[in-house]
Design a protein around this motif. Structure first.
Motif, PDB file in Angstrom:
ATOM      1  N   GLY A   1      -6.116 -10.001  -8.800  1.00 17.45           N
ATOM      2  CA  GLY A   1      -5.086  -9.741  -9.798  1.00 17.45           C
ATOM      3  C   GLY A   1      -4.162  -8.599  -9.447  1.00 17.45           C
ATOM      4  N   VAL A   2      -4.486  -7.828  -8.382  1.00 23.44           N
ATOM      5  CA  VAL A   2      -3.624  -6.714  -7.951  1.00 23.44           C
ATOM      6  C   VAL A   2      -2.634  -7.245  -6.915  1.00 23.44           C
ATOM      7  N   PRO A   3      -1.327  -7.232  -7.213  1.00 25.72           N
ATOM      8  CA  PRO A   3      -0.348  -7.778  -6.265  1.00 25.72           C
ATOM      9  C   PRO A   3      -0.214  -6.903  -5.026  1.00 25.72           C
ATOM     10  N   SER A   4       0.048  -7.550  -3.894  1.00 25.73           N
ATOM     11  CA  SER A   4       0.197  -6.844  -2.624  1.00 25.73           C
ATOM     12  C   SER A   4       1.557  -6.165  -2.536  1.00 25.73           C
ATOM     13  N   GLY A   5       1.539  -4.895  -2.123  1.00 25.86           N
ATOM     14  CA  GLY A   5       2.788  -4.164  -1.941  1.00 25.86           C
ATOM     15  C   GLY A   5       3.638  -4.725  -0.823  1.00 25.86           C
ATOM     16  N   LEU A   6       2.992  -5.332   0.184  1.00 28.70           N
ATOM     17  CA  LEU A   6       3.745  -5.918   1.286  1.00 28.70           C
ATOM     18  C   LEU A   6       4.527  -7.138   0.805  1.00 28.70           C
ATOM     19  N   LYS A   7       3.870  -8.012   0.067  1.00 28.03           N
ATOM     20  CA  LYS A   7       4.563  -9.206  -0.450  1.00 28.03           C
ATOM     21  C   LYS A   7       5.731  -8.802  -1.345  1.00 28.03           C
ATOM     22  N   HIS A   8       5.502  -7.790  -2.174  1.00 30.25           N
ATOM     23  CA  HIS A   8       6.549  -7.318  -3.074  1.00 30.25           C
ATOM     24  C   HIS A   8       7.715  -6.722  -2.284  1.00 30.25           C
ATOM     25  N   ALA A   9       7.419  -5.953  -1.235  1.00 30.10           N
ATOM     26  CA  ALA A   9       8.471  -5.325  -0.430  1.00 30.10           C
ATOM     27  C   ALA A   9       9.325  -6.367   0.282  1.00 30.10           C
ATOM     28  N   ILE A  10       8.703  -7.448   0.750  1.00 31.96           N
ATOM     29  CA  ILE A  10       9.456  -8.512   1.426  1.00 31.96           C
ATOM     30  C   ILE A  10      10.521  -9.075   0.495  1.00 31.96           C
ATOM     31  N   GLU A  11      10.171  -9.234  -0.784  1.00 32.13           N
ATOM     32  CA  GLU A  11      11.119  -9.774  -1.764  1.00 32.13           C
ATOM     33  C   GLU A  11      12.194  -8.743  -2.119  1.00 32.13           C
ATOM     34  N   VAL A  12      11.770  -7.508  -2.356  1.00 36.34           N
ATOM     35  CA  VAL A  12      12.687  -6.481  -2.849  1.00 36.34           C
ATOM     36  C   VAL A  12      13.677  -6.031  -1.782  1.00 36.34           C
ATOM     37  N   LEU A  13      13.217  -5.900  -0.542  1.00 37.25           N
ATOM     38  CA  LEU A  13      14.030  -5.283   0.509  1.00 37.25           C
ATOM     39  C   LEU A  13      14.770  -6.288   1.383  1.00 37.25           C
ATOM     40  N   ASP A  14      14.611  -7.565   1.101  1.00 33.78           N
ATOM     41  CA  ASP A  14      15.288  -8.592   1.894  1.00 33.78           C
ATOM     42  C   ASP A  14      16.799  -8.374   1.850  1.00 33.78           C
ATOM     43  N   GLY A  15      17.422  -8.268   3.025  1.00 28.81           N
ATOM     44  CA  GLY A  15      18.872  -8.102   3.105  1.00 28.81           C
ATOM     45  C   GLY A  15      19.348  -6.670   3.094  1.00 28.81           C
ATOM     46  N   VAL A  16      18.440  -5.693   2.971  1.00 31.15           N
ATOM     47  CA  VAL A  16      18.853  -4.285   2.981  1.00 31.15           C
ATOM     48  C   VAL A  16      19.167  -3.861   4.409  1.00 31.15           C
ATOM     49  N   ASN A  17      20.376  -3.352   4.636  1.00 27.37           N
ATOM     50  CA  ASN A  17      20.777  -2.922   5.978  1.00 27.37           C
ATOM     51  C   ASN A  17      19.914  -1.760   6.454  1.00 27.37           C
ATOM     52  N   GLY A  18      19.530  -1.807   7.736  1.00 22.80           N
ATOM     53  CA  GLY A  18      18.714  -0.746   8.315  1.00 22.80           C
ATOM     54  C   GLY A  18      17.231  -1.010   8.247  1.00 22.80           C
ATOM     55  N   ILE A  19      16.843  -2.104   7.586  1.00 23.52           N
ATOM     56  CA  ILE A  19      15.432  -2.485   7.514  1.00 23.52           C
ATOM     57  C   ILE A  19      15.262  -3.829   8.210  1.00 23.52           C
ATOM     58  N   GLY A  20      14.382  -3.884   9.197  1.00 22.05           N
ATOM     59  CA  GLY A  20      14.179  -5.106   9.967  1.00 22.05           C
ATOM     60  C   GLY A  20      12.882  -5.806   9.592  1.00 22.05           C
ATOM     61  N   PHE A  21      12.921  -7.132   9.601  1.00 22.98           N
ATOM     62  CA  PHE A  21      11.740  -7.949   9.326  1.00 22.98           C
ATOM     63  C   PHE A  21      11.518  -8.904  10.495  1.00 22.98           C
ATOM     64  N   THR A  22      10.299  -8.932  11.000  1.00 26.44           N
ATOM     65  CA  THR A  22       9.912  -9.912  12.021  1.00 26.44           C
ATOM     66  C   THR A  22       8.697 -10.661  11.512  1.00 26.44           C
ATOM     67  N   HIS A  23       8.821 -11.985  11.415  1.00 26.77           N
ATOM     68  CA  HIS A  23       7.731 -12.822  10.921  1.00 26.77           C
ATOM     69  C   HIS A  23       7.098 -13.558  12.099  1.00 26.77           C
TER      70      HIS A  23
END
Length: 334
Positions: free
Chosen positions: A282-304
């Motif tokens: 029942g405790v949501p993952s901070g990583l999953k939440h960050a992927i949603e919140v920070l998507d498209g923010v300049n200066g932050i890179g995501f590699t899947h």
């Protein structure tokens, strides 16, 4: 009726018995790896080789054998791990769609290997190249994917390179102290000794790249710092390379707290696997939440990373794919 293919014949030059023995391996075990991967028959007499099977498979196997033989020029032995990496790279290229020519593709091809005391560490495959390119060009980077894809290892290599080149003054290792489905109970020792077992993968990479004695000295001088995630609040981290490992086990509040610790001339890499969350139910993952919140923010890179990017034993990739197939629909949406 089965198709008949002409054997593929070629000669490896120069004819060097030491290099040929290294290429073939004990009892031809290296050739067996190539043979099983491509489904071809391999015969050779000295440096003259003959491959039999489907034409495309034979050409791919020929390319691997030539590349491996070339690598014996400057080294004494070829390890099964090196063969696995060559085979994996070829397999990825075969299943990849034809790339569209672009500036980003050219940039990815120009990603330079990382220099460490153990030699050059090269990116393997498209996603690892993208990962290194992203780390080089962004102050905050996320490496997300299954175990064995090189997320943590490459992050540590980048941190060591930045320290050696005086780009940062220290390396900070952070990991949430969450047990993987088991209760360990009381752990003896001071704070550093309690958190060390959780940071073992990071230490292993540091020992390999810097040596045990140098790592110990750098830890004593606090150039390399172990920082439990829960104790990061209130700090501002300047001139540092910060690695948050196993970030899928952070809460939303912990992830926000960590990301807002980044100071001037610092770089942060956050790694994690969203399929292996060990938080309480029942405790949501901070990583999953960050992927949603920070998507498209300049200066932050995501590699899947994907299962095909796994660079460990070939069975690891198959295990990950098998578990993915048996996930429930709800889990796949996470």
């Amino acid at each position: 009726m089965n198709a008949i293919y002409e054997p593929c014949q070629f000669t490896l030059k120069p004819n060097d018995t030491r290099r040929l023995a290294d290429l073939c391996g004990p009892c031809d075990e290296h050739l067996e790896q190539v043979k099983k991967n491509f489904g071809v028959q391999i015969r050779h007499r000295g440096n003259q080789f003959e491959l039999e099977g489907e034409q495309e498979a034979c050409l791919a196997a020929k390319g691997v054998l030539i590349a491996l033989y070339e690598s014996t020029r400057d080294q004494q032995t070829i390890s099964p791990e090196q063969i696995h990496l060559h085979l994996q790279e070829i397999n990825q290229q075969q299943h990849r769609c034809p790339p569209v020519a672009s500036q980003s593709t050219d940039i990815m091809d120009e990603v330079e290997p990382i220099k460490t005391r153990i030699g050059l560490i090269r990116a393997r495959g498209k996603n690892q190249k993208q990962y290194l390119h992203s780390i080089n060009n962004n102050d905050i980077n996320f490496g997300i994917g299954p175990a064995g894809t090189g997320k943590t290892y490459l992050a540590v290599a980048c941190a060591v390179s930045a320290l050696d080149n005086d780009e940062v003054r220290r390396i900070i290792l952070v990991r949430p102290a969450v047990e993987a489905g088991e209760k360990l109970g009381f752990l003896p020792g001071d704070l550093s000794e309690k958190i060390n077992p959780y940071l073992r993968p990071l230490y292993d990479a540091l020992y390999e790249m810097l040596g045990f004695e140098r790592v110990s000295k750098l830890i004593d001088r606090q150039v390399i710092e172990v920082a439990p995630l829960a104790y990061m609040r209130g700090r501002t981290l300047n001139n540092a390379f910060i690695i948050l490992d196993e970030s899928q086990n952070t809460t939303k509040e912990q992830m926000k707290m960590f990301l807002t610790r980044i100071g001037f001339s610092s770089k942060a890499v956050i790694t994690g696997d969203i399929t292996q969350v060990d938080l309480a139910k029942g405790v949501p993952s901070g990583l999953k939440h960050a992927i949603e919140v920070l998507d498209g923010v300049n200066g932050i890179g995501f590699t899947h990373f994907q299962p095909k990017d796994v660079v460990r034993h070939t069975l690891v990739q198959k295990i990950i794919e098998a578990y993915d197939r048996h996930q429930s629909p709800d889990q796949k949406q996470l």
